[in-house]
Design an enzyme around this catalytic site. Structure first.
Site, PDB file in Angstrom:
ATOM      1  N   ASP A  95      -0.449  -1.745   0.009  1.00  0.00           N
ATOM      2  CA  ASP A  95       0.673  -2.674   0.217  1.00  0.00           C
ATOM      3  C   ASP A  95       1.793  -1.992   1.000  1.00  0.00           C
ATOM      4  O   ASP A  95       2.410  -2.594   1.871  1.00  0.00           O
ATOM      5  CB  ASP A  95       1.219  -3.201  -1.120  1.00  0.00           C
ATOM      6  N   ARG A 119       3.693  -5.556   8.508  1.00  0.00           N
ATOM      7  CA  ARG A 119       4.116  -6.974   8.558  1.00  0.00           C
ATOM      8  C   ARG A 119       5.576  -7.075   8.979  1.00  0.00           C
ATOM      9  O   ARG A 119       5.968  -7.955   9.733  1.00  0.00           O
ATOM     10  CB  ARG A 119       3.951  -7.612   7.167  1.00  0.00           C
ATOM     11  N   LYS A 160       0.829  -5.482  -6.710  1.00  0.00           N
ATOM     12  CA  LYS A 160       1.707  -4.523  -7.407  1.00  0.00           C
ATOM     13  C   LYS A 160       1.820  -4.874  -8.882  1.00  0.00           C
ATOM     14  O   LYS A 160       1.817  -4.002  -9.747  1.00  0.00           O
ATOM     15  CB  LYS A 160       3.092  -4.518  -6.744  1.00  0.00           C
ATOM     16  N   HIS A 220       8.987 -11.011 -11.726  1.00  0.00           N
ATOM     17  CA  HIS A 220       9.191 -10.656 -10.317  1.00  0.00           C
ATOM     18  C   HIS A 220      10.025 -11.746  -9.673  1.00  0.00           C
ATOM     19  O   HIS A 220       9.790 -12.925  -9.896  1.00  0.00           O
ATOM     20  CB  HIS A 220       7.856 -10.534  -9.581  1.00  0.00           C
ATOM     21  N   SER A 247       0.629  -9.265  -1.690  1.00  0.00           N
ATOM     22  CA  SER A 247       1.557  -8.132  -1.769  1.00  0.00           C
ATOM     23  C   SER A 247       2.205  -8.064  -3.150  1.00  0.00           C
ATOM     24  O   SER A 247       2.207  -7.015  -3.812  1.00  0.00           O
ATOM     25  CB  SER A 247       2.617  -8.303  -0.673  1.00  0.00           C
TER      26      SER A 247
HETATM   27  N1  URA Z   1       8.078  -8.982  -1.826  1.00  0.00           N
HETATM   28  C1  URA Z   1       6.944  -8.246  -1.780  1.00  0.00           C
HETATM   29  O1  URA Z   1       6.751  -7.335  -2.544  1.00  0.00           O
HETATM   30  N2  URA Z   1       6.048  -8.553  -0.816  1.00  0.00           N
HETATM   31  C2  URA Z   1       6.211  -9.557   0.045  1.00  0.00           C
HETATM   32  O2  URA Z   1       5.344  -9.793   0.871  1.00  0.00           O
HETATM   33  C3  URA Z   1       7.391 -10.303  -0.025  1.00  0.00           C
HETATM   34  C4  URA Z   1       8.326  -9.999  -0.999  1.00  0.00           C
END
Ligand code: URA
Length: 462
Positions: A161, A168, A187, A82, A183
């Site tokens: 999320d 947010r 995932k 990621h 967050s």
């Molecule tokens: N990427 C995400 O998936 N969530 C965040 O809060 C920031 C970047």
């Protein structure tokens, strides 16, 4: 649940119990808690923070708000990476097929860009016919058969999320380390991974502007990922300069394919200690994305070590470079494209074109010297304004616009050398982008040593 009293507790700096956090995530996802109350809670978290136990509870509650991918047991470890996002960051595209060829399974659930940062799904949408919206069943089937998939989250994966992130985004509560941690990891945990490598960026175009903040975020994610049973490592990487020489959706796909072409990893291995970007295309143009290759191979190498498929990083880098040089990942890329509905004939035709945008203009150096700055933030803003990014979640995207042939810090330029090519929808957009882009570059009489790309690796032993 009396959610108001929980908001007041967090506002006053108290610690919430795991079952209270699970409860409000469940009720917010179900639509019982209204947005205005959740926004107040997010702001209280933004200012008061969360303890490690609270962040864990939030992450797990968000992961469990929807379906978790169920993949059959198999000898091939499940891995992913990621990135915290940046300009020209296309690492996921060549990395997924490389990892599949190294004997991993890669259920890469990716996102879209917002503002100046590019999104993997937007890049893939520039490929004729390629589908990024797949059902959970199709994701599992493709991972088992092809070894890799790059797609979006299904509606049933981590819905908490989706709702919390949207709130947010409009309540000024995005840059909060516990909220970002929950967050991202909710995932990734929904992919049932064995190992995860995180690319946490810092610098002018990154989410975390300073190395200190990026380090805090990386440490929090590494600790939590490992606590949740996923072997997690993070690299802190510089995002003051774009990655590679191209930024913009289709141009990044093109550069990703170039990264998979046979022979290019040799350059990188020999330059691993000090990756100065000097390679040229067959036509003699500037393109060699040695920094991109380095990051792709580093991600693969860490995952090889994390899953004990290699004993050391040095051996792992060689294993990854050999695999890239075998040409197998380039074939795997085509296989992944076909599996996700792409029209390979149309894709290859498009790939052969120098550009797909109607207008291309060159920004040229006004004096000889050495590039000492190539500012990722300004470049990202220019690409977004050319139509390559979004100002709001609803904005459409022009996949063909962007910038390529970027000259990078440390490189020598002559008067009238190309600093960048601008791909635009029309003459006036190209002209104004060209004028703005000049400020992104600085040329000095002396060569300055470019900042290292990967400055630190944080692993679970720390
Ligand atoms: N990427 C995400 O998936 N969530 C965040 O809060 C920031 C970047």
């Amino acid at each position: 649940m009396n959610f108001l009293s929980l908001i007041e507790s967090k506002r006053d700096g108290q610690t919430l119990a795991p079952d209270q956090i699970e409860g409000f995530v469940r009720e917010f996802t179900a639509g019982v808690i209204p947005d205005y109350q959740m926004a107040a809670m997010l702001m209280a978290i933004f200012f008061r923070g969360l303890t490690t136990a609270e962040t864990t509870a939030l992450t797990l509650a968000m992961r469990d708000s929807g379906d978790v991918l169920k993949l059959p047991r198999d000898q091939r470890p499940l891995v992913d990476k990621h990135s915290a996002g940046g300009i020209g960051d296309k690492v996921s595209l060549p990395l997924a097929p490389l990892l599949a060829c190294l004997g991993f399974r890669v259920p890469m659930i990716s996102g879209r860009g917002l503002g100046i940062t590019g999104g993997t799904l937007d890049k893939l949408d520039s490929i004729p016919g390629f589908k990024t919206l797949l059902s959970a069943g199709k994701i599992v089937e493709q991972v088992q058969k092809t070894g890799c998939v790059i797609c979006g989250q299904t509606d049933r994966m981590v819905p908490a999320d989706k709702k919390i992130y949207a709130l947010r985004d409009v309540s000024g509560t995005v840059p909060s380390i516990p909220l970002i941690t929950a967050s991202i990891l909710s995932k990734k945990l929904a992919e049932s991974l064995d190992a995860l490598v995180l690319d946490v960026k810092f610098g002018s175009a990154a989410f975390m502007q300073t190395r200190t903040d990026a380090r805090k975020l990386a440490k929090a994610m590494v600790a939590l990922g490992n606590e949740c049973g996923v072997n997690t490592r993070a690299m802190l990487t510089n995002m003051d300069t774009p990655l590679g020489r191209a930024a913009g959706n289709w141009l990044e796909v093109k550069e990703s394919v170039a990264c998979l072409e046979i022979g290019r990893a040799d350059l990188l291995v020999s330059q691993a200690a000090q990756p100065v970007l000097r390679s040229t295309t067959a036509e003699g143009g500037q393109r060699g994305p040695a920094d991109l290759l380095k990051l792709v191979l580093d991600c693969a190498a860490h995952l090889l070590v994390q899953t004990r498929k290699a004993r050391s990083l040095v051996a792992a880098r060689k294993q990854a470079a050999d695999c890239l040089n075998s040409g197998a990942p380039r074939k795997k890329w085509d296989e992944m494209l076909v599996a996700q509905g792409a029209d390979l004939g149309a894709f290859n035709k498009k790939l052969a074109l120098d550009h797909t945008a109607p207008v291309v203009v060159e920004l040229k150096a006004e004096k000889p010297g050495f590039v000492s700055k190539c500012d990722a933030r300004l470049i990202g803003e220019v690409i977004r304004d050319l139509g390559g990014g979004r100002l709001t979640k609803e904005s459409g995207i022009n996949y063909d616009v962007g910038i390529d042939r970027l000259a990078k810090p440390g490189e020598a330029v002559q008067k009238n050398s190309i600093l960048a090519r601008i791909h635009a929808a029309g003459q006036s957009q190209a002209k104004s982008a060209c004028a703005r882009l000049r400020a992104a570059f600085e040329i000095s009489a002396r060569r300055t040593v470019p900042a290292p790309l990967v400055i630190e690796v944080i692993s679970r032993s720390e």
